[in-house]
Write a protein that holds these residues in place. Sequence first.
Motif, PDB file in Angstrom:
ATOM      1  N   GLY A  93     -15.518  -6.146 -56.687  1.00 37.49           N
ATOM      2  CA  GLY A  93     -15.775  -5.547 -57.981  1.00 37.49           C
ATOM      3  C   GLY A  93     -14.593  -5.778 -58.890  1.00 37.49           C
ATOM      4  O   GLY A  93     -13.543  -6.286 -58.467  1.00 37.49           O
ATOM      5  N   PHE A  94     -14.758  -5.399 -60.125  1.00 40.70           N
ATOM      6  CA  PHE A  94     -13.738  -5.654 -61.132  1.00 40.70           C
ATOM      7  C   PHE A  94     -12.507  -4.785 -60.887  1.00 40.70           C
ATOM      8  O   PHE A  94     -12.572  -3.774 -60.178  1.00 40.70           O
ATOM      9  N   SER A  95     -11.413  -5.191 -61.475  1.00 39.85           N
ATOM     10  CA  SER A  95     -10.169  -4.438 -61.409  1.00 39.85           C
ATOM     11  C   SER A  95     -10.417  -3.001 -61.860  1.00 39.85           C
ATOM     12  O   SER A  95     -11.054  -2.765 -62.884  1.00 39.85           O
ATOM     13  N   GLY A  96      -9.955  -2.051 -61.057  1.00 39.86           N
ATOM     14  CA  GLY A  96     -10.122  -0.650 -61.407  1.00 39.86           C
ATOM     15  C   GLY A  96     -11.423  -0.028 -60.945  1.00 39.86           C
ATOM     16  O   GLY A  96     -11.706   1.124 -61.258  1.00 39.86           O
ATOM     17  N   SER A  97     -12.216  -0.764 -60.162  1.00 43.99           N
ATOM     18  CA  SER A  97     -13.516  -0.241 -59.729  1.00 43.99           C
ATOM     19  C   SER A  97     -13.414   0.738 -58.561  1.00 43.99           C
ATOM     20  O   SER A  97     -14.396   1.393 -58.222  1.00 43.99           O
ATOM     21  N   GLY A  98     -12.253   0.846 -57.945  1.00 48.35           N
ATOM     22  CA  GLY A  98     -12.082   1.798 -56.844  1.00 48.35           C
ATOM     23  C   GLY A  98     -12.136   1.182 -55.463  1.00 48.35           C
ATOM     24  O   GLY A  98     -12.309   1.891 -54.471  1.00 48.35           O
ATOM     25  N   LYS A  99     -11.962  -0.130 -55.383  1.00 47.21           N
ATOM     26  CA  LYS A  99     -12.073  -0.815 -54.086  1.00 47.21           C
ATOM     27  C   LYS A  99     -11.071  -0.270 -53.068  1.00 47.21           C
ATOM     28  O   LYS A  99     -11.446   0.022 -51.931  1.00 47.21           O
ATOM     29  N   SER A 100      -9.823  -0.121 -53.462  1.00 43.80           N
ATOM     30  CA  SER A 100      -8.786   0.358 -52.534  1.00 43.80           C
ATOM     31  C   SER A 100      -9.059   1.787 -52.091  1.00 43.80           C
ATOM     32  O   SER A 100      -8.945   2.114 -50.903  1.00 43.80           O
ATOM     33  N   THR A 101      -9.425   2.643 -53.021  1.00 42.97           N
ATOM     34  CA  THR A 101      -9.705   4.044 -52.709  1.00 42.97           C
ATOM     35  C   THR A 101     -10.892   4.166 -51.764  1.00 42.97           C
ATOM     36  O   THR A 101     -10.826   4.882 -50.750  1.00 42.97           O
ATOM     37  N   ILE A 102     -11.963   3.485 -52.079  1.00 38.55           N
ATOM     38  CA  ILE A 102     -13.160   3.559 -51.232  1.00 38.55           C
ATOM     39  C   ILE A 102     -12.903   2.915 -49.871  1.00 38.55           C
ATOM     40  O   ILE A 102     -13.373   3.415 -48.848  1.00 38.55           O
ATOM     41  N   ARG A 160     -10.099   2.909 -48.166  1.00 42.24           N
ATOM     42  CA  ARG A 160      -9.354   3.863 -47.330  1.00 42.24           C
ATOM     43  C   ARG A 160     -10.269   4.954 -46.777  1.00 42.24           C
ATOM     44  O   ARG A 160     -10.219   5.277 -45.594  1.00 42.24           O
ATOM     45  N   LEU A 161     -11.120   5.515 -47.630  1.00 41.90           N
ATOM     46  CA  LEU A 161     -12.013   6.592 -47.193  1.00 41.90           C
ATOM     47  C   LEU A 161     -13.072   6.078 -46.221  1.00 41.90           C
ATOM     48  O   LEU A 161     -13.353   6.708 -45.193  1.00 41.90           O
ATOM     49  N   LEU A 162     -13.641   4.915 -46.519  1.00 42.27           N
ATOM     50  CA  LEU A 162     -14.651   4.329 -45.637  1.00 42.27           C
ATOM     51  C   LEU A 162     -14.060   3.990 -44.272  1.00 42.27           C
ATOM     52  O   LEU A 162     -14.672   4.268 -43.237  1.00 42.27           O
ATOM     53  N   SER A 163     -12.865   3.414 -44.270  1.00 40.43           N
ATOM     54  CA  SER A 163     -12.250   3.054 -42.990  1.00 40.43           C
ATOM     55  C   SER A 163     -11.931   4.302 -42.165  1.00 40.43           C
ATOM     56  O   SER A 163     -12.042   4.273 -40.935  1.00 40.43           O
ATOM     57  N   ALA A 164     -11.578   5.400 -42.822  1.00 42.05           N
ATOM     58  CA  ALA A 164     -11.328   6.652 -42.098  1.00 42.05           C
ATOM     59  C   ALA A 164     -12.617   7.164 -41.456  1.00 42.05           C
ATOM     60  O   ALA A 164     -12.602   7.605 -40.307  1.00 42.05           O
ATOM     61  N   HIS A 165     -13.728   7.084 -42.179  1.00 40.83           N
ATOM     62  CA  HIS A 165     -15.021   7.519 -41.630  1.00 40.83           C
ATOM     63  C   HIS A 165     -15.440   6.659 -40.444  1.00 40.83           C
ATOM     64  O   HIS A 165     -16.006   7.173 -39.483  1.00 40.83           O
ATOM     65  N   LEU A 166     -15.195   5.368 -40.539  1.00 40.63           N
ATOM     66  CA  LEU A 166     -15.617   4.440 -39.483  1.00 40.63           C
ATOM     67  C   LEU A 166     -14.587   4.315 -38.356  1.00 40.63           C
ATOM     68  O   LEU A 166     -14.896   3.732 -37.310  1.00 40.63           O
ATOM     69  N   ALA A 167     -13.389   4.812 -38.579  1.00 41.37           N
ATOM     70  CA  ALA A 167     -12.267   4.636 -37.655  1.00 41.37           C
ATOM     71  C   ALA A 167     -11.958   3.149 -37.460  1.00 41.37           C
ATOM     72  O   ALA A 167     -11.693   2.689 -36.353  1.00 41.37           O
ATOM     73  N   VAL A 178     -16.423   9.615 -55.452  1.00 50.35           N
ATOM     74  CA  VAL A 178     -16.021   8.691 -54.389  1.00 50.35           C
ATOM     75  C   VAL A 178     -16.601   9.110 -53.038  1.00 50.35           C
ATOM     76  O   VAL A 178     -17.179   8.283 -52.331  1.00 50.35           O
ATOM     77  N   PRO A 179     -16.509  10.388 -52.625  1.00 47.52           N
ATOM     78  CA  PRO A 179     -17.120  10.774 -51.346  1.00 47.52           C
ATOM     79  C   PRO A 179     -18.627  10.489 -51.300  1.00 47.52           C
ATOM     80  O   PRO A 179     -19.146  10.050 -50.267  1.00 47.52           O
ATOM     81  N   ALA A 180     -19.337  10.715 -52.405  1.00 52.58           N
ATOM     82  CA  ALA A 180     -20.777  10.446 -52.436  1.00 52.58           C
ATOM     83  C   ALA A 180     -21.051   8.955 -52.317  1.00 52.58           C
ATOM     84  O   ALA A 180     -22.017   8.543 -51.654  1.00 52.58           O
ATOM     85  N   LEU A 181     -20.213   8.141 -52.925  1.00 51.72           N
ATOM     86  CA  LEU A 181     -20.373   6.683 -52.822  1.00 51.72           C
ATOM     87  C   LEU A 181     -20.151   6.217 -51.385  1.00 51.72           C
ATOM     88  O   LEU A 181     -20.891   5.369 -50.877  1.00 51.72           O
ATOM     89  N   VAL A 182     -19.146   6.779 -50.731  1.00 50.33           N
ATOM     90  CA  VAL A 182     -18.886   6.421 -49.329  1.00 50.33           C
ATOM     91  C   VAL A 182     -20.060   6.836 -48.462  1.00 50.33           C
ATOM     92  O   VAL A 182     -20.493   6.072 -47.592  1.00 50.33           O
ATOM     93  N   GLU A 183     -20.618   8.019 -48.696  1.00 52.74           N
ATOM     94  CA  GLU A 183     -21.792   8.466 -47.935  1.00 52.74           C
ATOM     95  C   GLU A 183     -22.974   7.537 -48.153  1.00 52.74           C
ATOM     96  O   GLU A 183     -23.699   7.203 -47.204  1.00 52.74           O
ATOM     97  N   GLU A 184     -23.186   7.112 -49.391  1.00 48.41           N
ATOM     98  CA  GLU A 184     -24.283   6.180 -49.676  1.00 48.41           C
ATOM     99  C   GLU A 184     -24.087   4.858 -48.941  1.00 48.41           C
ATOM    100  O   GLU A 184     -25.019   4.319 -48.352  1.00 48.41           O
ATOM    101  N   LEU A 185     -22.880   4.400 -48.937  1.00 45.89           N
ATOM    102  CA  LEU A 185     -22.566   3.145 -48.240  1.00 45.89           C
ATOM    103  C   LEU A 185     -22.734   3.300 -46.725  1.00 45.89           C
ATOM    104  O   LEU A 185     -23.320   2.427 -46.073  1.00 45.89           O
ATOM    105  N   LEU A 186     -22.275   4.410 -46.173  1.00 44.68           N
ATOM    106  CA  LEU A 186     -22.448   4.655 -44.734  1.00 44.68           C
ATOM    107  C   LEU A 186     -23.924   4.721 -44.376  1.00 44.68           C
ATOM    108  O   LEU A 186     -24.341   4.175 -43.334  1.00 44.68           O
ATOM    109  N   HIS A 187     -24.720   5.357 -45.231  1.00 43.47           N
ATOM    110  CA  HIS A 187     -26.165   5.431 -44.990  1.00 43.47           C
ATOM    111  C   HIS A 187     -26.779   4.037 -44.990  1.00 43.47           C
ATOM    112  O   HIS A 187     -27.599   3.688 -44.148  1.00 43.47           O
TER     113      HIS A 187
END
Length: 166
Positions: A10-19, A21-28, A153-162
């Motif tokens: 995604g474009f610069s500033g879209s939240g790739k780094s933030t998401i 980190r959170l996604l990798s924590a959920h997935l271990a 961000v948490p809702a986006l991670v949940e959508e992606l995990l789903h």
Amino acid sequence: MTARNIYLTGFSGSGKSTIARLLSAHLAWPSYDLDQLIVEQAGMSIPAIFDQEGEAGFRDRESAALHEVAGRAPCVVATGGGTFVDPQNRAVINQDGVSVWLDVPLERLIARIPSDGRRPLAADRVEFERLYLLRRAAYEQAQFRLDCSRSTVPALVEELLHWLDT
């Protein structure tokens, strides 16, 4: 869907780094940030790389960093804003895992990113908008589009995990 690796684009500033980190924590799973790897390997900031090597030099480093993390399964990778635009990088990403486009409206990106030079391609707002419109065509080729216009961000991670579980 079982993903070997997950590549956030995604474009610069879209939240790739933030998401990432959170996604990798959920997935271990470990996460990698290509921009961070480039800075660590170069021993200088991204603006300094652009100043000394130009955008072409930065893109070479970006492709090298991508090849370095490709195959380190399983992992979550936050790509740079231009990584997925390059057809060869896009092929590596789609062969190695699943590509996810974090689709953020231009107005929100402009509000998030200062034009102070910390992000070299954001200093000129006219060029920033032009680049955004050009890159969308590449981002649209991602295997999954995550609409980031209304969710947290948490809702986006949940959508992606789903989506990954289906």
